[in-house]
Design a protein around this motif. Structure first.
Motif, mmCIF file in Angstrom:
data_model
loop_
_atom_site.group_PDB
_atom_site.id
_atom_site.type_symbol
_atom_site.label_atom_id
_atom_site.label_comp_id
_atom_site.label_asym_id
_atom_site.label_seq_id
_atom_site.Cartn_x
_atom_site.Cartn_y
_atom_site.Cartn_z
ATOM 1 N N LEU A 16 50.957 91.231 112.854
ATOM 2 C CA LEU A 16 49.630 90.038 112.705
ATOM 3 C C LEU A 16 48.922 90.839 112.743
ATOM 4 O O LEU A 16 47.640 91.077 112.130
ATOM 5 C CB LEU A 16 49.932 89.637 113.942
ATOM 6 C CG LEU A 16 48.585 88.310 114.179
ATOM 7 C CD1 LEU A 16 48.527 88.020 113.482
ATOM 8 C CD2 LEU A 16 47.710 88.071 115.540
ATOM 9 N N VAL A 17 48.430 91.852 113.123
ATOM 10 C CA VAL A 17 47.472 92.728 113.460
ATOM 11 C C VAL A 17 47.715 93.736 111.306
ATOM 12 O O VAL A 17 46.309 93.586 111.047
ATOM 13 C CB VAL A 17 48.221 94.332 114.137
ATOM 14 C CG1 VAL A 17 47.012 94.995 113.626
ATOM 15 C CG2 VAL A 17 47.283 93.658 115.626
ATOM 16 N N GLN B 10 37.195 96.339 115.095
ATOM 17 C CA GLN B 10 37.091 97.350 114.903
ATOM 18 C C GLN B 10 36.743 97.709 113.083
ATOM 19 O O GLN B 10 36.392 98.395 112.560
ATOM 20 C CB GLN B 10 38.860 98.253 114.700
ATOM 21 C CG GLN B 10 38.599 97.696 116.398
ATOM 22 C CD GLN B 10 40.264 99.297 116.835
ATOM 23 O OE1 GLN B 10 40.130 100.130 116.748
ATOM 24 N NE2 GLN B 10 41.347 98.125 117.353
ATOM 25 N N LEU B 11 37.294 96.533 111.919
ATOM 26 C CA LEU B 11 36.996 96.557 110.948
ATOM 27 C C LEU B 11 36.184 96.665 110.388
ATOM 28 O O LEU B 11 35.243 96.680 109.499
ATOM 29 C CB LEU B 11 38.024 95.412 110.295
ATOM 30 C CG LEU B 11 39.625 95.999 110.686
ATOM 31 C CD1 LEU B 11 40.290 94.226 110.063
ATOM 32 C CD2 LEU B 11 40.068 96.544 109.819
ATOM 33 N N ARG C 8 42.423 106.180 109.341
ATOM 34 C CA ARG C 8 41.792 104.591 110.317
ATOM 35 C C ARG C 8 42.263 103.855 110.045
ATOM 36 O O ARG C 8 42.505 102.690 111.460
ATOM 37 C CB ARG C 8 39.985 104.675 108.777
ATOM 38 C CG ARG C 8 39.849 103.764 109.566
ATOM 39 C CD ARG C 8 38.227 103.088 108.442
ATOM 40 N NE ARG C 8 37.844 102.086 109.203
ATOM 41 C CZ ARG C 8 37.477 100.992 108.667
ATOM 42 N NH1 ARG C 8 38.445 100.245 107.351
ATOM 43 N NH2 ARG C 8 36.615 99.483 109.049
ATOM 44 N N ILE D 164 42.954 102.104 113.702
ATOM 45 C CA ILE D 164 43.038 100.564 114.441
ATOM 46 C C ILE D 164 43.940 99.966 115.031
ATOM 47 O O ILE D 164 43.720 98.775 115.763
ATOM 48 C CB ILE D 164 42.135 99.852 113.295
ATOM 49 C CG1 ILE D 164 40.729 100.792 112.875
ATOM 50 C CG2 ILE D 164 42.559 98.353 113.586
ATOM 51 C CD1 ILE D 164 40.137 99.557 111.212
ATOM 52 N N THR E 178 45.915 90.737 109.081
ATOM 53 C CA THR E 178 44.666 91.006 109.162
ATOM 54 C C THR E 178 44.099 91.907 109.149
ATOM 55 O O THR E 178 42.668 91.335 108.649
ATOM 56 C CB THR E 178 44.147 90.649 111.394
ATOM 57 O OG1 THR E 178 44.683 90.243 112.076
ATOM 58 C CG2 THR E 178 42.522 90.605 111.671
ATOM 59 N N MET E 179 44.734 92.766 109.182
ATOM 60 C CA MET E 179 43.797 94.352 108.205
ATOM 61 C C MET E 179 43.779 93.279 106.545
ATOM 62 O O MET E 179 42.838 94.454 106.053
ATOM 63 C CB MET E 179 44.627 95.669 108.220
ATOM 64 C CG MET E 179 44.199 95.801 110.044
ATOM 65 S SD MET E 179 44.678 98.305 109.883
ATOM 66 C CE MET E 179 45.991 97.785 109.687
ATOM 67 N N LEU F 20 44.550 83.698 111.108
ATOM 68 C CA LEU F 20 43.582 83.986 110.450
ATOM 69 C C LEU F 20 43.214 82.624 109.025
ATOM 70 O O LEU F 20 42.099 82.595 109.090
ATOM 71 C CB LEU F 20 44.657 85.113 109.007
ATOM 72 C CG LEU F 20 45.321 86.075 109.666
ATOM 73 C CD1 LEU F 20 45.960 86.978 109.175
ATOM 74 C CD2 LEU F 20 44.646 87.102 110.690
ATOM 75 N N ILE G 192 37.159 94.357 102.664
ATOM 76 C CA ILE G 192 35.597 93.246 102.815
ATOM 77 C C ILE G 192 34.512 94.472 103.203
ATOM 78 O O ILE G 192 33.766 94.727 101.731
ATOM 79 C CB ILE G 192 35.020 92.095 103.077
ATOM 80 C CG1 ILE G 192 36.495 91.015 102.850
ATOM 81 C CG2 ILE G 192 33.780 91.620 103.195
ATOM 82 C CD1 ILE G 192 36.461 89.813 104.010
ATOM 83 N N VAL G 193 34.890 94.810 104.358
ATOM 84 C CA VAL G 193 34.635 95.999 104.478
ATOM 85 C C VAL G 193 34.175 97.572 104.277
ATOM 86 O O VAL G 193 33.128 98.123 103.658
ATOM 87 C CB VAL G 193 34.684 96.125 105.730
ATOM 88 C CG1 VAL G 193 33.498 97.266 106.755
ATOM 89 C CG2 VAL G 193 34.400 94.947 106.871
ATOM 90 N N ALA H 248 43.866 91.032 105.470
ATOM 91 C CA ALA H 248 43.110 89.598 105.064
ATOM 92 C C ALA H 248 41.277 90.024 105.400
ATOM 93 O O ALA H 248 40.874 89.468 103.944
ATOM 94 C CB ALA H 248 43.244 88.838 105.706
ATOM 95 N N PHE H 249 40.983 90.268 106.377
ATOM 96 C CA PHE H 249 40.395 91.079 106.576
ATOM 97 C C PHE H 249 39.473 92.648 106.203
ATOM 98 O O PHE H 249 37.928 93.188 106.342
ATOM 99 C CB PHE H 249 39.621 90.760 107.715
ATOM 100 C CG PHE H 249 39.622 89.094 108.329
ATOM 101 C CD1 PHE H 249 41.063 88.195 108.285
ATOM 102 C CD2 PHE H 249 38.339 87.785 108.158
ATOM 103 C CE1 PHE H 249 40.874 87.216 107.823
ATOM 104 C CE2 PHE H 249 38.817 87.085 107.096
ATOM 105 C CZ PHE H 249 40.135 86.245 107.771
ATOM 106 N N GLY H 250 39.982 93.889 105.725
ATOM 107 C CA GLY H 250 39.356 94.359 105.592
ATOM 108 C C GLY H 250 39.391 94.793 104.629
ATOM 109 O O GLY H 250 38.197 96.162 104.493
#
Lengths: 357, 96
Positions: free
Chosen positions: B82-83, A98-99, B26, B30, B86-87, A54, B93-94, B89-91
Protein backbone atom coordinates in the motif's frame (compact mmCIF):
# COMPACT_ATOMS: atom_id res chain seq x y z
CA UNK A 1 -6.13 30.51 3.75
CA UNK A 2 -5.59 27.10 5.28
CA UNK A 3 -6.39 23.96 3.33
CA UNK A 4 -6.54 20.65 5.18
CA UNK A 5 -7.10 17.18 3.77
CA UNK A 6 -8.66 14.62 6.15
CA UNK A 7 -8.53 10.82 5.98
CA UNK A 8 -11.17 8.71 7.72
CA UNK A 9 -11.57 4.92 7.84
CA UNK A 10 -12.18 3.79 11.41
CA UNK A 11 -15.20 1.62 10.57
CA UNK A 12 -16.69 0.45 7.28
CA UNK A 13 -16.60 3.84 5.55
CA UNK A 14 -13.47 5.14 3.82
CA UNK A 15 -13.70 8.87 3.22
CA UNK A 16 -11.26 11.62 2.28
CA UNK A 17 -12.28 15.27 2.42
CA UNK A 18 -10.72 18.68 1.84
CA UNK A 19 -11.68 21.75 3.86
CA UNK A 20 -10.53 25.33 3.29
CA UNK A 21 -11.31 27.72 6.14
CA UNK A 22 -14.68 26.19 6.92
CA UNK A 23 -15.61 25.43 3.33
CA UNK A 24 -15.93 21.79 2.29
CA UNK A 25 -14.29 21.51 -1.13
CA UNK A 26 -14.71 17.77 -1.60
CA UNK A 27 -15.84 14.79 0.47
CA UNK A 28 -15.91 11.50 -1.47
CA UNK A 29 -16.60 8.27 0.41
CA UNK A 30 -17.03 4.51 -0.10
CA UNK A 31 -18.89 2.10 2.20
CA UNK A 32 -18.04 -1.56 2.73
CA UNK A 33 -21.42 -3.30 2.73
CA UNK A 34 -21.71 -6.92 3.87
CA UNK A 35 -24.47 -9.38 2.95
CA UNK A 36 -27.64 -9.47 5.14
CA UNK A 37 -27.02 -11.21 8.45
CA UNK A 38 -23.31 -10.38 8.47
CA UNK A 39 -21.36 -7.66 10.17
CA UNK A 40 -18.02 -6.26 9.00
CA UNK A 41 -14.80 -7.77 10.32
CA UNK A 42 -11.53 -5.83 10.73
CA UNK A 43 -9.39 -7.64 8.16
CA UNK A 44 -11.98 -7.59 5.40
CA UNK A 45 -12.82 -3.98 6.13
CA UNK A 46 -9.13 -3.07 5.92
CA UNK A 47 -8.91 -4.93 2.61
CA UNK A 48 -11.86 -2.94 1.27
CA UNK A 49 -10.24 0.32 2.34
CA UNK A 50 -6.87 -0.66 0.83
CA UNK A 51 -8.58 -1.28 -2.48
CA UNK A 52 -10.45 2.02 -2.52
CA UNK A 53 -8.30 4.58 -0.72
CA UNK A 54 -6.03 5.77 -3.53
CA UNK A 55 -8.98 6.19 -5.89
CA UNK A 56 -10.88 8.17 -3.27
CA UNK A 57 -7.79 10.32 -2.64
CA UNK A 58 -7.54 11.12 -6.36
CA UNK A 59 -11.26 11.98 -6.36
CA UNK A 60 -10.89 14.27 -3.35
CA UNK A 61 -8.13 16.27 -5.05
CA UNK A 62 -9.85 16.36 -8.46
CA UNK A 63 -13.26 17.40 -7.10
CA UNK A 64 -11.65 20.18 -5.09
CA UNK A 65 -9.62 21.20 -8.12
CA UNK A 66 -6.45 21.16 -6.06
CA UNK A 67 -2.91 19.84 -6.36
CA UNK A 68 -0.89 18.42 -3.44
CA UNK A 69 1.07 21.67 -3.31
CA UNK A 70 -2.16 23.51 -2.38
CA UNK A 71 -2.64 21.41 0.77
CA UNK A 72 -1.29 22.88 4.01
CA UNK A 73 -1.83 19.95 6.36
CA UNK A 74 -2.69 16.24 6.32
CA UNK A 75 -5.16 15.11 9.01
CA UNK A 76 -6.11 11.52 9.71
CA UNK A 77 -8.08 9.52 12.27
CA UNK A 78 -5.77 8.47 15.07
CA UNK A 79 -8.62 6.66 16.81
CA UNK A 80 -10.88 5.32 18.19
CA UNK A 81 -12.02 2.55 15.87
CA UNK A 82 -11.08 -0.81 14.38
CA UNK A 83 -7.34 -1.48 14.33
CA UNK A 84 -6.68 -2.86 10.86
CA UNK A 85 -8.75 -0.24 8.95
CA UNK A 86 -7.22 2.58 11.03
CA UNK A 87 -3.71 1.39 10.14
CA UNK A 88 -4.53 1.21 6.43
CA UNK A 89 -5.65 4.82 6.38
CA UNK A 90 -2.83 6.07 8.62
CA UNK A 91 -0.24 4.50 6.30
CA UNK A 92 -1.47 6.47 3.32
CA UNK A 93 -1.81 9.69 5.33
CA UNK A 94 1.74 9.37 6.67
CA UNK A 95 3.12 8.58 3.24
CA UNK A 96 1.51 11.51 1.43
CA UNK A 97 2.38 13.88 4.27
CA UNK A 98 6.04 12.96 3.74
CA UNK A 99 5.84 12.93 -0.07
CA UNK A 100 4.23 16.38 -0.13
CA UNK A 101 6.29 17.74 2.78
CA UNK A 102 3.24 18.68 4.87
CA UNK A 103 2.66 18.47 8.64
CA UNK A 104 0.56 15.62 9.98
CA UNK A 105 -2.31 15.92 12.49
CA UNK A 106 -3.80 12.90 14.28
CA UNK A 107 -7.46 13.53 15.00
CA UNK A 108 -9.91 11.99 17.47
CA UNK A 109 -12.79 10.59 15.39
CA UNK A 110 -15.45 11.67 17.91
CA UNK A 111 -14.14 15.23 17.92
CA UNK A 112 -14.23 15.18 14.12
CA UNK A 113 -17.97 14.50 14.29
CA UNK A 114 -18.52 17.28 16.83
CA UNK A 115 -16.46 19.91 15.04
CA UNK A 116 -18.13 19.19 11.70
CA UNK A 117 -21.54 19.32 13.38
CA UNK A 118 -20.73 22.73 14.82
CA UNK A 119 -19.38 24.04 11.53
CA UNK A 120 -22.33 22.93 9.43
CA UNK A 121 -25.13 23.87 11.82
CA UNK A 122 -23.69 26.96 13.47
CA UNK A 123 -24.66 25.60 16.88
CA UNK A 124 -23.09 27.90 19.45
CA UNK A 125 -22.55 25.93 22.66
CA UNK A 126 -24.62 22.76 22.35
CA UNK A 127 -25.06 19.64 24.40
CA UNK A 128 -23.88 17.05 21.88
CA UNK A 129 -25.43 13.63 21.46
CA UNK A 130 -22.89 11.55 19.58
CA UNK A 131 -24.52 8.31 18.43
CA UNK A 132 -23.10 5.83 15.96
CA UNK A 133 -22.35 2.15 15.47
CA UNK A 134 -19.27 2.48 17.62
CA UNK A 135 -20.02 5.28 20.06
CA UNK A 136 -22.78 6.65 22.26
CA UNK A 137 -21.86 9.69 24.32
CA UNK A 138 -23.42 12.90 25.60
CA UNK A 139 -20.76 15.58 25.48
CA UNK A 140 -20.55 19.23 26.42
CA UNK A 141 -17.67 21.66 26.10
CA UNK A 142 -16.87 23.15 29.45
CA UNK A 143 -13.86 25.23 30.49
CA UNK A 144 -11.77 24.56 27.37
CA UNK A 145 -12.39 20.80 27.45
CA UNK A 146 -14.79 18.28 25.98
CA UNK A 147 -16.47 16.53 28.88
CA UNK A 148 -18.47 13.33 28.70
CA UNK A 149 -21.62 13.78 30.75
CA UNK A 150 -23.21 10.45 29.93
CA UNK A 151 -22.49 7.43 27.76
CA UNK A 152 -23.24 3.80 27.13
CA UNK A 153 -21.81 1.46 29.73
CA UNK A 154 -21.64 -1.38 27.22
CA UNK A 155 -22.45 -1.22 23.49
CA UNK A 156 -23.27 1.73 21.28
CA UNK A 157 -26.88 2.29 20.24
CA UNK A 158 -25.93 1.85 16.58
CA UNK A 159 -24.27 -1.46 17.43
CA UNK A 160 -27.51 -2.60 19.08
CA UNK A 161 -29.50 -1.62 15.98
CA UNK A 162 -26.98 -3.16 13.54
CA UNK A 163 -26.86 -6.47 15.40
CA UNK A 164 -30.63 -6.65 15.60
CA UNK A 165 -30.73 -6.05 11.84
CA UNK A 166 -28.52 -9.13 11.42
CA UNK A 167 -30.90 -11.25 13.47
CA UNK A 168 -33.84 -10.38 11.23
CA UNK A 169 -31.54 -10.53 8.22
CA UNK A 170 -32.38 -7.19 6.67
CA UNK A 171 -30.16 -5.61 4.07
CA UNK A 172 -27.05 -3.63 5.09
CA UNK A 173 -27.46 -1.43 2.02
CA UNK A 174 -27.18 1.54 2.41
CA UNK A 175 -26.93 0.81 6.15
CA UNK A 176 -28.79 -1.51 8.56
CA UNK A 177 -29.97 1.47 10.61
CA UNK A 178 -31.58 3.11 7.61
CA UNK A 179 -33.50 -0.06 6.80
CA UNK A 180 -34.65 -0.47 10.41
CA UNK A 181 -35.93 3.11 10.24
CA UNK A 182 -37.95 2.39 7.10
CA UNK A 183 -39.41 -0.80 8.56
CA UNK A 184 -40.23 0.95 11.84
CA UNK A 185 -42.52 3.34 9.97
CA UNK A 186 -44.70 0.34 9.13
CA UNK A 187 -44.80 -0.97 12.69
CA UNK A 188 -48.28 -1.15 14.18
CA UNK A 189 -47.74 -2.79 17.55
CA UNK A 190 -45.57 -1.59 20.43
CA UNK A 191 -43.71 -4.49 22.06
CA UNK A 192 -42.48 -3.66 25.53
CA UNK A 193 -38.70 -3.93 25.87
CA UNK A 194 -36.40 -3.31 28.85
CA UNK A 195 -35.72 0.39 29.41
CA UNK A 196 -32.21 0.78 30.79
CA UNK A 197 -31.17 4.28 31.70
CA UNK A 198 -28.58 4.29 34.50
CA UNK A 199 -28.47 7.82 35.87
CA UNK A 200 -26.56 9.85 33.31
CA UNK A 201 -25.64 6.68 31.36
CA UNK A 202 -27.40 4.06 29.26
CA UNK A 203 -27.02 0.34 28.62
CA UNK A 204 -28.02 -1.53 25.44
CA UNK A 205 -26.63 -5.06 25.69
CA UNK A 206 -29.56 -6.28 27.79
CA UNK A 207 -32.08 -4.83 25.35
CA UNK A 208 -30.24 -6.54 22.50
CA UNK A 209 -30.31 -9.95 24.21
CA UNK A 210 -33.96 -9.49 25.01
CA UNK A 211 -35.02 -8.47 21.53
CA UNK A 212 -32.91 -11.19 19.86
CA UNK A 213 -34.78 -13.78 21.89
CA UNK A 214 -38.11 -12.03 21.40
CA UNK A 215 -37.52 -11.97 17.65
CA UNK A 216 -37.09 -15.75 17.52
CA UNK A 217 -40.13 -16.44 19.71
CA UNK A 218 -42.59 -13.81 18.54
CA UNK A 219 -41.84 -13.85 14.84
CA UNK A 220 -42.21 -17.62 14.55
CA UNK A 221 -45.46 -17.59 16.55
CA UNK A 222 -46.74 -14.64 14.56
CA UNK A 223 -47.34 -12.53 17.68
CA UNK A 224 -45.81 -9.54 15.98
CA UNK A 225 -44.03 -8.56 12.80
CA UNK A 226 -40.40 -7.60 12.25
CA UNK A 227 -41.71 -4.07 11.57
CA UNK A 228 -43.29 -4.01 15.03
CA UNK A 229 -39.98 -4.98 16.60
CA UNK A 230 -38.07 -2.33 14.62
CA UNK A 231 -40.60 0.27 15.74
CA UNK A 232 -40.48 -0.85 19.39
CA UNK A 233 -36.68 -0.94 19.48
CA UNK A 234 -36.37 2.56 18.06
CA UNK A 235 -38.98 4.02 20.41
CA UNK A 236 -37.24 2.46 23.41
CA UNK A 237 -33.61 3.28 22.68
CA UNK A 238 -34.34 6.74 21.33
CA UNK A 239 -36.40 7.62 24.42
CA UNK A 240 -33.43 6.60 26.53
CA UNK A 241 -31.13 8.84 24.53
CA UNK A 242 -33.50 11.79 24.80
CA UNK A 243 -33.65 11.27 28.56
CA UNK A 244 -29.91 11.34 29.13
CA UNK A 245 -29.50 14.29 26.78
CA UNK A 246 -32.10 16.22 28.71
CA UNK A 247 -30.38 15.35 31.99
CA UNK A 248 -27.09 16.73 30.70
CA UNK A 249 -28.80 19.88 29.42
CA UNK A 250 -30.25 20.45 32.86
CA UNK A 251 -26.78 20.13 34.40
CA UNK A 252 -25.21 22.59 31.97
CA UNK A 253 -28.10 24.98 31.62
CA UNK A 254 -27.81 24.39 27.89
CA UNK A 255 -30.35 25.61 25.34
CA UNK A 256 -29.00 23.77 22.31
CA UNK A 257 -28.74 20.14 21.26
CA UNK A 258 -26.54 18.91 18.44
CA UNK A 259 -26.89 15.32 17.23
CA UNK A 260 -23.86 13.85 15.42
CA UNK A 261 -22.83 10.38 14.29
CA UNK A 262 -24.45 7.93 11.88
CA UNK A 263 -27.50 7.25 14.07
CA UNK A 264 -28.10 11.01 14.00
CA UNK A 265 -29.43 10.60 10.45
CA UNK A 266 -32.49 8.89 11.91
CA UNK A 267 -35.50 11.18 11.47
CA UNK A 268 -37.47 9.55 14.27
CA UNK A 269 -34.64 10.28 16.72
CA UNK A 270 -34.55 13.87 15.48
CA UNK A 271 -38.31 14.11 15.89
CA UNK A 272 -38.30 12.79 19.46
CA UNK A 273 -35.39 15.02 20.44
CA UNK A 274 -37.23 17.92 18.84
CA UNK A 275 -40.24 17.38 21.06
CA UNK A 276 -38.07 17.47 24.19
CA UNK A 277 -36.27 20.59 22.97
CA UNK A 278 -39.53 22.37 22.25
CA UNK A 279 -40.76 21.57 25.73
CA UNK A 280 -37.61 23.16 27.15
CA UNK A 281 -37.50 26.08 24.72
CA UNK A 282 -34.23 24.78 23.32
CA UNK A 283 -32.96 24.49 19.71
CA UNK A 284 -32.11 21.25 17.99
CA UNK A 285 -29.39 20.93 15.36
CA UNK A 286 -28.63 17.95 13.13
CA UNK A 287 -26.80 17.36 9.85
CA UNK A 288 -27.72 15.32 6.79
CA UNK A 289 -26.19 11.98 5.79
CA UNK A 290 -23.19 13.62 4.09
CA UNK A 291 -21.84 14.70 7.48
CA UNK A 292 -23.65 12.49 10.05
CA UNK A 293 -22.09 9.40 8.60
CA UNK A 294 -18.30 9.01 8.91
CA UNK A 295 -16.56 11.18 6.31
CA UNK A 296 -13.14 12.65 5.57
CA UNK A 297 -14.14 16.32 5.72
CA UNK A 298 -14.98 16.08 9.42
CA UNK A 299 -11.43 14.88 10.09
CA UNK A 300 -10.12 17.71 7.93
CA UNK A 301 -12.21 20.22 9.89
CA UNK A 302 -11.02 19.00 13.30
CA UNK A 303 -7.50 18.89 11.86
CA UNK A 304 -7.91 22.48 10.66
CA UNK A 305 -8.85 23.55 14.21
CA UNK A 306 -5.81 21.81 15.65
CA UNK A 307 -3.39 22.98 12.97
CA UNK A 308 -4.46 26.60 13.41
CA UNK A 309 -3.32 26.55 17.03
CA UNK A 310 -0.09 24.74 16.23
CA UNK A 311 -1.10 21.24 17.28
CA UNK A 312 0.58 18.76 14.94
CA UNK A 313 1.60 15.12 15.32
CA UNK A 314 5.14 13.86 14.91
CA UNK A 315 5.45 10.77 12.69
CA UNK A 316 6.75 8.77 15.63
CA UNK A 317 3.59 9.72 17.58
CA UNK A 318 1.23 8.98 14.73
CA UNK A 319 0.41 5.42 15.88
CA UNK A 320 -3.25 4.54 15.78
CA UNK A 321 -5.22 3.55 18.83
CA UNK A 322 -8.46 1.61 19.07
CA UNK A 323 -9.44 3.38 22.28
CA UNK A 324 -9.27 7.16 22.38
CA UNK A 325 -11.28 9.02 24.96
CA UNK A 326 -13.20 12.22 24.11
CA UNK A 327 -11.64 13.83 27.13
CA UNK A 328 -9.04 16.29 28.41
CA UNK A 329 -6.01 14.99 26.52
CA UNK A 330 -7.80 14.69 23.22
CA UNK A 331 -9.34 18.13 23.46
CA UNK A 332 -8.65 20.72 20.83
CA UNK A 333 -7.05 23.32 23.02
CA UNK A 334 -8.08 26.92 22.73
CA UNK A 335 -10.90 26.13 20.33
CA UNK A 336 -13.24 29.08 20.39
CA UNK A 337 -16.63 27.66 21.13
CA UNK A 338 -19.04 30.27 22.44
CA UNK A 339 -17.17 33.20 20.89
CA UNK A 340 -17.18 32.26 17.23
CA UNK A 341 -19.91 33.45 14.93
CA UNK A 342 -20.96 30.59 12.69
CA UNK A 343 -23.67 30.81 10.11
CA UNK A 344 -25.69 27.65 9.38
CA UNK A 345 -24.24 26.21 6.21
CA UNK A 346 -25.45 23.88 3.50
CA UNK A 347 -26.29 20.49 4.97
CA UNK A 348 -27.76 21.87 8.17
CA UNK A 349 -31.07 20.49 9.30
CA UNK A 350 -32.45 23.00 11.76
CA UNK A 351 -35.20 21.13 13.53
CA UNK A 352 -37.40 23.26 15.72
CA UNK A 353 -35.96 26.58 14.59
CA UNK A 354 -37.09 29.07 17.22
CA UNK A 355 -36.76 32.05 14.90
CA UNK A 356 -39.54 30.72 12.71
CA UNK A 357 -42.10 30.43 15.50
CA UNK B 1 14.69 -7.59 -6.11
CA UNK B 2 13.68 -8.15 -2.47
CA UNK B 3 15.37 -10.97 -0.64
CA UNK B 4 14.29 -12.96 2.38
CA UNK B 5 15.68 -15.58 4.70
CA UNK B 6 14.19 -17.71 7.44
CA UNK B 7 15.77 -19.94 10.10
CA UNK B 8 15.67 -20.92 13.74
CA UNK B 9 18.07 -19.06 16.02
CA UNK B 10 20.12 -20.40 18.91
CA UNK B 11 17.19 -20.13 21.34
CA UNK B 12 14.88 -22.09 19.04
CA UNK B 13 12.93 -19.03 17.93
CA UNK B 14 11.93 -18.60 14.32
CA UNK B 15 13.65 -15.79 12.48
CA UNK B 16 12.72 -14.14 9.22
CA UNK B 17 14.49 -11.33 7.43
CA UNK B 18 13.23 -9.31 4.51
CA UNK B 19 15.23 -6.77 2.52
CA UNK B 20 13.41 -4.47 0.15
CA UNK B 21 15.30 -2.20 -2.25
CA UNK B 22 13.76 1.16 -3.16
CA UNK B 23 14.62 3.42 -6.12
CA UNK B 24 16.19 5.94 -3.74
CA UNK B 25 17.17 6.46 -0.12
CA UNK B 26 14.45 9.11 0.24
CA UNK B 27 11.74 6.63 -0.70
CA UNK B 28 13.13 3.94 1.60
CA UNK B 29 13.17 6.47 4.39
CA UNK B 30 9.60 7.60 3.71
CA UNK B 31 8.45 3.97 3.72
CA UNK B 32 10.09 3.16 7.03
CA UNK B 33 8.67 6.29 8.68
CA UNK B 34 5.19 5.32 7.51
CA UNK B 35 5.50 1.69 8.62
CA UNK B 36 7.21 2.06 11.98
CA UNK B 37 4.62 3.87 14.18
CA UNK B 38 2.06 1.06 14.53
CA UNK B 39 3.04 -1.58 17.09
CA UNK B 40 2.61 -5.24 16.56
CA UNK B 41 -0.76 -6.36 18.01
CA UNK B 42 0.03 -7.63 21.48
CA UNK B 43 -0.09 -11.34 20.74
CA UNK B 44 3.25 -11.82 22.43
CA UNK B 45 5.97 -14.08 21.18
CA UNK B 46 6.78 -11.89 18.21
CA UNK B 47 9.12 -8.99 17.61
CA UNK B 48 9.61 -6.97 14.45
CA UNK B 49 12.43 -4.52 13.78
CA UNK B 50 12.58 -2.13 10.86
CA UNK B 51 15.63 -0.27 9.68
CA UNK B 52 16.97 1.54 6.65
CA UNK B 53 20.44 1.46 5.15
CA UNK B 54 20.98 3.52 1.98
CA UNK B 55 18.00 2.55 -0.20
CA UNK B 56 17.31 -0.79 1.44
CA UNK B 57 14.53 -1.32 3.95
CA UNK B 58 15.30 -4.24 6.28
CA UNK B 59 12.73 -6.01 8.41
CA UNK B 60 13.66 -8.67 10.93
CA UNK B 61 11.19 -10.86 12.80
CA UNK B 62 11.66 -13.28 15.66
CA UNK B 63 8.71 -15.43 16.68
CA UNK B 64 7.83 -18.40 18.86
CA UNK B 65 5.25 -19.89 16.50
CA UNK B 66 5.11 -20.18 12.72
CA UNK B 67 1.43 -19.22 12.65
CA UNK B 68 2.03 -15.86 14.33
CA UNK B 69 5.05 -15.19 12.13
CA UNK B 70 3.00 -15.89 8.98
CA UNK B 71 0.25 -13.47 10.01
CA UNK B 72 2.71 -10.71 10.82
CA UNK B 73 4.73 -11.10 7.64
CA UNK B 74 1.57 -11.32 5.56
CA UNK B 75 0.06 -8.16 6.94
CA UNK B 76 3.39 -6.33 6.72
CA UNK B 77 3.61 -7.14 3.03
CA UNK B 78 0.07 -5.80 2.51
CA UNK B 79 1.04 -2.58 4.29
CA UNK B 80 4.29 -2.30 2.37
CA UNK B 81 2.45 -2.75 -0.92
CA UNK B 82 0.00 0.00 0.00
CA UNK B 83 2.83 2.40 0.89
CA UNK B 84 4.60 1.66 -2.38
CA UNK B 85 1.41 2.10 -4.41
CA UNK B 86 0.82 5.43 -2.68
CA UNK B 87 4.33 6.57 -3.53
CA UNK B 88 3.85 5.49 -7.14
CA UNK B 89 0.53 7.29 -7.46
CA UNK B 90 1.30 10.50 -5.57
CA UNK B 91 5.08 10.78 -5.34
CA UNK B 92 6.01 11.60 -8.92
CA UNK B 93 4.01 14.83 -8.95
CA UNK B 94 6.21 16.46 -6.32
CA UNK B 95 9.38 15.37 -8.02
CA UNK B 96 8.46 17.18 -11.23
Amino acid sequence: MTVVIGFEGSANKIGIGIVRDGEVLSNPRRTYITPPGQGFLPSETAKHHRGAILTVLREALDEAGLKPADIDCVAFTKGPGMGAPLVTVALVARTVAQLWGKPLVGVNHCIGHIEMGRLITGANNPTVLYVSGGNTQVIAYSERRYRIFGETIDIAVGNCLDRFARVIKISNDPSPGYNIEQMAKKGKQYVELPYTVKGMDVSFSGILSYIEEAAHKMLSSGQCTAEDLCFSLQETVFSMLVEITERAMAHCGSQEVLIVGGVGCNLRLQEMMGVMCEERGARLFATDERFCIDNGAMIAQAGWEMFRVGQTTELSDSWITQRYRTSPHSAVKNVHWPDQEHLPGDGCVCVNNQEGT
Amino acid sequence: MASSMGARNSVGQLQFTLEVPFPSQREASIAVQSLIPDCEPRKGGITKTLSVSANILSVKWTAEEARILRVSVGSFLDHLALVMETMDAFGRIVQQ
